[in-house]
Scaffold this motif. Structure first.
Motif, PDB file in Angstrom:
ATOM      1  N   SER A 720      49.923  25.271  44.183  1.00  0.00           N
ATOM      2  CA  SER A 720      50.806  25.103  43.019  1.00  0.00           C
ATOM      3  C   SER A 720      51.388  23.705  42.960  1.00  0.00           C
ATOM      4  N   ASP A 721      51.957  23.381  41.802  1.00  0.00           N
ATOM      5  CA  ASP A 721      52.688  22.121  41.568  1.00  0.00           C
ATOM      6  C   ASP A 721      51.826  20.885  41.766  1.00  0.00           C
ATOM      7  N   VAL A 722      50.570  20.958  41.401  1.00  0.00           N
ATOM      8  CA  VAL A 722      49.677  19.798  41.433  1.00  0.00           C
ATOM      9  C   VAL A 722      49.507  19.284  40.005  1.00  0.00           C
ATOM     10  N   PHE A 723      49.725  17.987  39.816  1.00  0.00           N
ATOM     11  CA  PHE A 723      49.584  17.391  38.484  1.00  0.00           C
ATOM     12  C   PHE A 723      48.123  17.034  38.219  1.00  0.00           C
ATOM     13  N   ILE A 724      47.662  17.415  37.026  1.00  0.00           N
ATOM     14  CA  ILE A 724      46.297  17.118  36.583  1.00  0.00           C
ATOM     15  C   ILE A 724      46.395  16.408  35.245  1.00  0.00           C
ATOM     16  N   ARG A 725      45.625  15.341  35.081  1.00  0.00           N
ATOM     17  CA  ARG A 725      45.655  14.568  33.842  1.00  0.00           C
ATOM     18  C   ARG A 725      44.254  14.480  33.250  1.00  0.00           C
ATOM     19  N   ILE A 726      44.216  14.540  31.922  1.00  0.00           N
ATOM     20  CA  ILE A 726      42.981  14.299  31.183  1.00  0.00           C
ATOM     21  C   ILE A 726      43.369  13.589  29.896  1.00  0.00           C
ATOM     22  N   SER A 727      42.747  12.428  29.668  1.00  0.00           N
ATOM     23  CA  SER A 727      43.111  11.584  28.545  1.00  0.00           C
ATOM     24  C   SER A 727      44.602  11.297  28.634  1.00  0.00           C
ATOM     25  N   SER A 728      45.379  11.600  27.600  1.00  0.00           N
ATOM     26  CA  SER A 728      46.816  11.358  27.627  1.00  0.00           C
ATOM     27  C   SER A 728      47.596  12.633  27.925  1.00  0.00           C
ATOM     28  N   GLU A 729      46.921  13.719  28.267  1.00  0.00           N
ATOM     29  CA  GLU A 729      47.578  14.996  28.535  1.00  0.00           C
ATOM     30  C   GLU A 729      47.791  15.173  30.039  1.00  0.00           C
ATOM     31  N   THR A 730      48.879  15.869  30.381  1.00  0.00           N
ATOM     32  CA  THR A 730      49.190  16.183  31.772  1.00  0.00           C
ATOM     33  C   THR A 730      49.513  17.666  31.886  1.00  0.00           C
ATOM     34  N   ALA A 731      48.976  18.315  32.909  1.00  0.00           N
ATOM     35  CA  ALA A 731      49.263  19.726  33.183  1.00  0.00           C
ATOM     36  C   ALA A 731      49.622  19.867  34.660  1.00  0.00           C
ATOM     37  N   VAL A 732      50.305  20.959  35.005  1.00  0.00           N
ATOM     38  CA  VAL A 732      50.693  21.236  36.385  1.00  0.00           C
ATOM     39  C   VAL A 732      50.284  22.670  36.725  1.00  0.00           C
ATOM     40  N   THR A 733      49.762  22.869  37.921  1.00  0.00           N
ATOM     41  CA  THR A 733      49.324  24.213  38.308  1.00  0.00           C
ATOM     42  C   THR A 733      50.527  25.121  38.562  1.00  0.00           C
ATOM     43  N   ASP A 734      50.377  26.394  38.180  1.00  0.00           N
ATOM     44  CA  ASP A 734      51.451  27.363  38.407  1.00  0.00           C
ATOM     45  C   ASP A 734      51.303  27.981  39.800  1.00  0.00           C
ATOM     46  N   ARG A 735      52.065  29.024  40.080  1.00  0.00           N
ATOM     47  CA  ARG A 735      52.045  29.618  41.422  1.00  0.00           C
ATOM     48  C   ARG A 735      50.711  30.259  41.756  1.00  0.00           C
ATOM     49  N   ASN A 736      49.893  30.533  40.723  1.00  0.00           N
ATOM     50  CA  ASN A 736      48.543  31.057  40.950  1.00  0.00           C
ATOM     51  C   ASN A 736      47.500  29.944  41.040  1.00  0.00           C
ATOM     52  N   GLY A 737      47.970  28.691  40.996  1.00  0.00           N
ATOM     53  CA  GLY A 737      47.055  27.551  41.067  1.00  0.00           C
ATOM     54  C   GLY A 737      46.308  27.291  39.776  1.00  0.00           C
ATOM     55  N   GLU A 738      46.745  27.882  38.669  1.00  0.00           N
ATOM     56  CA  GLU A 738      46.025  27.762  37.405  1.00  0.00           C
ATOM     57  C   GLU A 738      46.640  26.669  36.526  1.00  0.00           C
TER      58      GLU A 738
END
Length: 1005
Positions: A720-738
């Protein structure tokens, strides 16, 4: 008895010494040559003749005095010389691999074999030739960074030659860390670092390129181009629409005209762009109001227009400068309408109607034309123009025939024939031009001849200009130029034509070096004022010398003129003066963002009616990009030339531009200027402009795609809590790693993971950034596993030589280039001074470790250049590699070579001659993609898409290569890939930094 024995021994010793001394005077040794030359690391064979000039037989041995670290390979044995006998001997000596350039003495002593008495000696000078061998390689580079971070790269530069070199590092589109001047002794190496800032306000991925060159003086040894992908660090609002660009601005204008302060506001809305994503339909418009020409601020009158164009139609409605042909109507500003039509078969036609705005004598103008394009280089056109003057009922009518022809490959001809009619009078005009290149010559010329009553843009005028240039050699050229201006010209609005001028000039140009050029020329020049009250009319006959040079960060030009000037407005006996002029222009570039220019001019040319004839004009100009979005330009000078009244003569100018929040721009302009059609009374003008850029939505063009996935560790547990970026978007994994991305633009995008959130030693199972194909209206799933990385480290050592004297004790195992490669990634690093190295974390599995043999110290070699390892997760493997000293074999071969001696010596036959020692070569393969007469710019389309290349200047051509490979198979694979980008790329071989076509190299082998 003892005394008698002692006397006998002394007598015998004295007798023996006397014989030896006599023998010493009668034994002669002489080298065949007094001076020889050899390359470092090679064997030199020194032949010498020994003659016994005494009447006794004698046996001699040899002793040699040689410089440090030189090695005697073979030497002659004991020589037995009969009376008057001579013998030829050869000694073979090897110079060290890194022996500096210079002259080194080799002394030979002839010793009496039995008593060790020196019989004779001689010295020969061995000259070590220069070897220039500078290598320049990119060893570390960031493939991608986030916007706002600094791009950095590291280069390795080595001096593999035998003389010290002073190098200059020229960084283009980036900044060099440290001094650009580098001095390398033979065998020495150093690392060069560059940096380049990026803007945080980046909302789309962008490739930033940069080039670093290594130069010796003005000669470029090697040029390395590289690029880095900059990923956006901010989240931008997704725009699904194709938009038409529009800009709205408001300006505040002020001036101190006539000592009175005046100010006004002005507004402008304009747009220019395509109406469709394919770019088939183009629209332009502008509305600027109110009219502020009374402020003497040129170009700030009110103006309105609307334009539309596509492949076959070009329409315009509103105000602009309307043009027909140079003879009939070169430029007429006014309000009107214009239409042009072009058919697929090459036929075109059009018309315009205009009411002039600033020339009140003409009421209106109407024109029609038709033409035909035979091809892109040959066409004909016919024009009709009618002018209605205010004080005349009958319109002026003009007819023109225009053609553009390319009769030969490098020859272009333009021709216009025109006839005009006004008040029952007719007159003709002709215009022609030619530009041709053949053999060593380049010829260009323009000619106008306008009849006395011709009612076009010009009347009763002649004009010609011709230039002939001949390139005598690569460095030398000569040229001749003659020019005479129009005797009469139509004036339009408040603009005015340049002064009348006439000149003849002959010049000689010589290129001293790559950055230096000298020009000497003779010129006869006449200039006359066109204003109502003449301020000047003069004629100058002079010799001129000009020298320009670009060296490192400095670019300067020096000019000198001396001659005689006649002031044709002054009294006859007081109007001739010996004149001179000296000027200088110096530009210094601090870096890629900041530069300053100094200029000055001192003369006594007697050309004006009023004012001091001795004039000093000096000034300064500076350009600075203070930050990514802030630019500053300033210019200041103390005086001006009166005969430049057709230009804006700025005594002071300041420009400031600041862009913020992507769509907003603020600009500040200030001038202290004498405007056109003026010779006195400068005005201070200030303008401040705010602009806002917006886009009008035309069509929705983006249909979003979606990406989702899950991140786990090696045990399959969610992370969990890993930042992922694609283009100008950023997402973070939830407690399920999603994680999940919505509304992504279709196409190829780069996905990255912020490794700052991973534990030490952890690494994704796939290299980052990962290129992802986003498909519209579809969901793509990407799962990533975090695993323990492996690390490879170790040390490269130098082994001991079998002959210690041959071993280079100063050699160090530093800056050896090594590589670690897997199926997914490649790392290149260099060893430190102790030969130690540590690679970054790599993904577990099979890896290939490689040593670049051309970076190994001279005199050593690797038993093998590649190793294969299998690394387990979390493994810390250390390896030690020992470099072996090179061993060389000496082969003697019978060649029956006869050498003859001077002064009556009989020829002596030598049956053993030392075979020259084979030189250790540095060899690698590369792929040549092109060759050009001058160096390409960093943003050249030819090099687009290539992340790295290198440039070499060979045979006066700038040749471009991609890759340095140890095997031809690797080069063939790269050539196959490059075939889709370039026409006929081919493999070449670099042997000791000399280029050999691969086909010739195979045939030689």
């Amino acid at each position: 008895m003892l005394q008698q024995c002692f006397l006998i021994i002394v007598l015998l010793s004295s007798l023996n010494f006397g014989v030896c001394a006599q023998s010493a005077r009668n034994v002669n040794v002489r080298f065949v040559k007094n001076e020889v030359a050899v390359l470092p690391g090679k064997v030199v064979n020194l032949a010498f003749v020994t003659q016994n000039q005494s009447s006794d037989s004698i046996e001699v041995t040899h002793e040699f005095s040689i410089p440090d670290r030189w090695v005697v390979i073979t030497r002659p044995g004991k020589l037995s010389l009969q009376p008057n006998e001579k013998k030829l001997s050869i000694v073979s000596i090897r110079a060290p691999f890194d022996c500096p350039v210079g002259s080194y003495p080799i002394q030979i002593n002839k010793m009496k074999a039995d008593v060790g008495i020196n019989l004779s000696s001689q010295i020969v000078q061995v000259k070590i030739l220069e070897i220039e061998n500078i290598t320049f390689q990119l060893i570390e580079q960031q493939n991608h960074i986030l916007a706002g971070e600094n791009i950095s790269a590291t280069y390795l530069i080595r001096n593999l030659g035998n003389t010290d070199k002073k190098l200059y590092i020229n960084a283009s589109n980036c900044d060099l860390v440290g001094s650009p001047d580098v001095k390398l002794d033979p065998g020495e190496s150093t690392q060069i670092q560059i940096t380049k800032p990026t803007s945080e306000e980046l909302f789309e991925s962008k490739t930033e390129s940069f080039t670093v060159r290594a130069q010796v003086g003005e000669r470029i040894l090697e040029s390395v181009y590289a690029s880095t992908m900059v990923l956006p660090s901010r989240k931008a609002k997704k725009d699904l629409f194709f938009r038409f660009p529009v800009k709205a601005s408001v300006s505040y204008l002020s001036t101190n005209r006539g000592g009175n302060y005046e100010s006004a506001k002005q507004f402008q809305i304009d747009g220019n762009g395509t109406l469709d994503p394919e770019g088939k339909h183009r629209l332009g418009f502008m509305a600027r109001w109110p009219n502020n020409t009374n402020l003497s601020f040129l170009g700030l009158y009110d103006q309105y227009y609307l334009s539309y164009s596509n492949k076959n139609i070009d329409l315009f409605l509103g105000e602009k400068s309307y043009t027909v042909t140079p003879l009939t109507e070169a430029s007429r500003f006014g309000r009107g309408v214009e239409a042009k039509f072009l058919l697929k078969n090459g036929f075109g036609a059009g018309f315009f109607y205009v009411k002039p705005r600033f020339y009140e004598d003409i009421e209106n103008e109407f024109s029609v034309f038709a033409g035909f394009d035979f091809n892109s280089k040959n066409n004909i056109s016919f024009y009709y123009l009618g002018k209605k003057y205010q004080e005349s009922n009958d319109p002026v009518q003009l007819f023109s025939f225009v053609t553009e022809l390319n009769p030969f490959k490098r020859t272009k001809v333009d021709l216009e024939l025109s006839r005009g009619m006004v008040d029952d009078e007719t007159s003709n005009a002709i215009r022609s031009s030619i530009n041709s290149q053949f053999s060593i010559f380049q010829i260009s010329g323009i000619y106008f001849n306008v009849g006395k009553n011709y009612p076009g843009y010009y009347s009763n005028s002649k004009f010609f200009s011709t230039n002939i240039n001949a390139r005598i050699s690569q460095k030398m050229s000569v040229s001749f130029n003659a020019r005479e201006d129009f005797g009469n010209a139509q004036l339009d609005t408040f603009f005015v034509t340049a002064p009348y001028s006439k000149s003849i000039q002959g010049s000689l140009n010589y290129r001293i070096s790559q950055g230096g050029n000298v020009k000497i020329y003779w010129r006869e020049f006449e200039s006359k004022d066109r204003l109502i009250k003449d301020k000047f009319h003069y004629k100058t006959d002079s010799w001129n010398l000009e020298y320009g040079h670009r060296y490192k960060r400095i670019d300067y030009t020096l000019r000198g003129e001396i001659g005689e000037t006649t002031n044709l407005l002054a009294e006859t006996n007081k109007n001739i003066q010996n004149s001179f002029r000296a000027s200088a222009n110096l530009t210094y570039r601090f870096n890629s963002r900041n530069s300053v220019r100094l200029f000055g001019n001192w003369s006594n040319i007697n050309q004006f009616v009023s004012g001091d004839q001795r004039r000093l004009m000096a000034g300064l100009a500076a350009t600075s990009r203070i930050s990514k979005n802030l630019r500053l330009n300033c210019y200041i000078q103390n005086a001006y030339d009166i005969n430049d009244y057709y230009r804006n003569r700025n005594l002071m100018q300041l420009n400031l531009d600041y862009k913020f929040l992507k769509k907003h721009t603020f600009s500040l302009r200030s001038f202290y200027t004498i405007f056109k059609n003026e010779v006195d009374n400068p005005e201070f003008t200030l303008s401040a402009t705010y602009s806002y850029s917006l886009g009008i939505p035309i069509k929705q063009i983006v249909k979003a795609g979606k990406i989702r996935g899950r991140i786990t560790n090696q045990l399959g547990e969610p992370v969990s809590d890993v930042f992922i970026r694609i283009s100008s978007e950023t997402a973070v994994t939830d407690r399920n790693g999603e994680y999940e991305f919505k509304l992504l633009s279709p196409g190829r995008q780069l996905l990255t993971i912020d490794r700052a959130r991973l534990d030490i030693g952890e690494i994704p199972n796939i290299p980052m950034p990962l290129e992802v194909e986003i498909i519209e209206n579809e969901e793509t799933e990407i799962n990533i596993q975090i695993q323990k990385g492996a690390r490879l480290s170790g040390q490269i050592k130098l082994g001991e030589s079998a002959l210690s004297v041959l071993n280079d004790q100063s050699a160090q195992p530093d800056n050896i280039l090594i590589e670690l490669k897997s199926n997914l990634e490649t790392y290149r690093i260099t060893t430190n001074k102790e030969g130690e190295f540590t690679f970054p974390l790599v993904r577990p599995g099979e890896v290939l470790f490689r040593i670049y043999t051309n970076t190994i110290p001279a005199g050593y070699s690797a038993a093998q250049s590649t190793y294969t390892f299998h690394l387990n997760p979390g493994e810390q493997r250390e390896v030690d590699i020992v470099l072996e000293s090179k061993k060389k074999k000496i082969i003697f071969k019978s060649q029956n070579t006869t050498l003859s001696a001077n002064e009556g010596f009989a020829p002596m036959k030598v049956t053993t001659v030392l075979k020259p020692q084979k030189k250790t070569s540095q060899l690698y393969y590369s792929v040549q993609i092109g060759a050009f007469s001058r160096s390409l710019a960093e943003n050249s389309k030819f090099l687009r898409g290539q992340s790295s290349y290198f440039e070499k200047q060979i045979d006066n051509l700038h040749k471009y290569f991609i890759g340095k490979f140890d095997t031809v198979e690797e080069a063939q694979k790269e050539r196959k890939r490059l075939s889709s980008f370039y026409t006929n790329p081919f493999i070449v071989v670099f042997k000791d930094e000399k280029i050999i076509p691969y086909n010739e190299f195979k045939s030689d082998k």
